[in-house]
Design an enzyme around this catalytic site. Structure first.
Site, PDB file in Angstrom:
ATOM      1  N   ASP A   6      -0.305   3.101   2.143  1.00  0.00           N
ATOM      2  CA  ASP A   6       0.932   3.371   1.448  1.00  0.00           C
ATOM      3  C   ASP A   6       1.405   2.022   0.917  1.00  0.00           C
ATOM      4  OD1 ASP A   6       3.406   4.749   0.723  1.00  0.00           O
ATOM      5  OD2 ASP A   6       4.296   3.661   2.401  1.00  0.00           O
ATOM      6  N   ASP A   8       5.105   0.974  -0.347  1.00  0.00           N
ATOM      7  CA  ASP A   8       6.441   0.529   0.062  1.00  0.00           C
ATOM      8  C   ASP A   8       6.608   0.643   1.570  1.00  0.00           C
ATOM      9  OD1 ASP A   8       6.929   0.188  -2.648  1.00  0.00           O
ATOM     10  OD2 ASP A   8       7.906   2.133  -2.867  1.00  0.00           O
TER      11      ASP A   8
END
Length: 179
Positions: A6, A8
């Protein structure tokens, strides 16, 4: 092994507010080096990221591309490589198949990298959505405590997911993988 990250909260700082420009995009300490170390150890790296700020009109695809160009440049400068970045530009209410926790982004990565399956891959995230997407896509999953990770870890105590390994940050995960 394919490592799907991922963005952020795993690679860059994230406090729940949208990151709308390259000026607001700041890598977490050790994350860029961790990605390079994964590559140097023979792993492939891809990114799967929800970016509903595009649908919300907070930033556009060129802004997102600029953030990803910066990320790629930083990783490349120290001998790493990101093989593919998949992002979902849709609003959560759009009902698309690519927004995590659905595994569409992971399947896009699988297709782009011409992989027969995602079995044996590792999805690394800071939210339950990341972990659920990884499990739905057939990946192993790991949670980092950066970004939303500490809150997610607390919630996992109430509603566990099988097989989740937890690390302080991406660098600690990479230390464990490479050891």
């Amino acid at each position: 092994m394919l490592i799907i990250l991922d963005r952020d909260g795993v690679i860059n700082a994230y406090d729940g507010h949208y990151i709308c420009s390259v000026d607001e995009w700041h890598p977490l300490p050790g994350s860029i080096d961790a990605i390079a170390r994964l590559c140097q150890a023979g792993h492939r790296v891809a990114i799967a990221t929800n970016q509903s700020g595009i649908a919300r009109g907070l930033y556009d695809v060129p802004d997102l591309d600029a953030m990803h160009q910066r990320l790629n440049a930083l990783v490349s400068a120290i001998g790493g490589r990101i093989d593919f970045i998949a992002y979902c530009p849709h609003h959560p209410d759009d009902g698309c198949d690519c927004r995590k926790p659905k595994p569409g982004l992971l399947y896009a990565i699988q297709q782009a990298l011409a992989l027969p399956s995602l079995a044996g891959s590792l999805m690394v995230g800071d939210s339950r959505k990341d972990l659920e997407a990884g499990l739905a896509g057939g990946c192993n999953v790991a949670l980092v405590r950066t970004g939303n990770g500490r809150d997610t870890e607390t919630h996992l105590l109430k509603r566990p997911l099988a097989g989740v390994r937890v690390f302080d940050d991406l660098a600690a995960l990479v230390d464990d993988l490479i050891a």
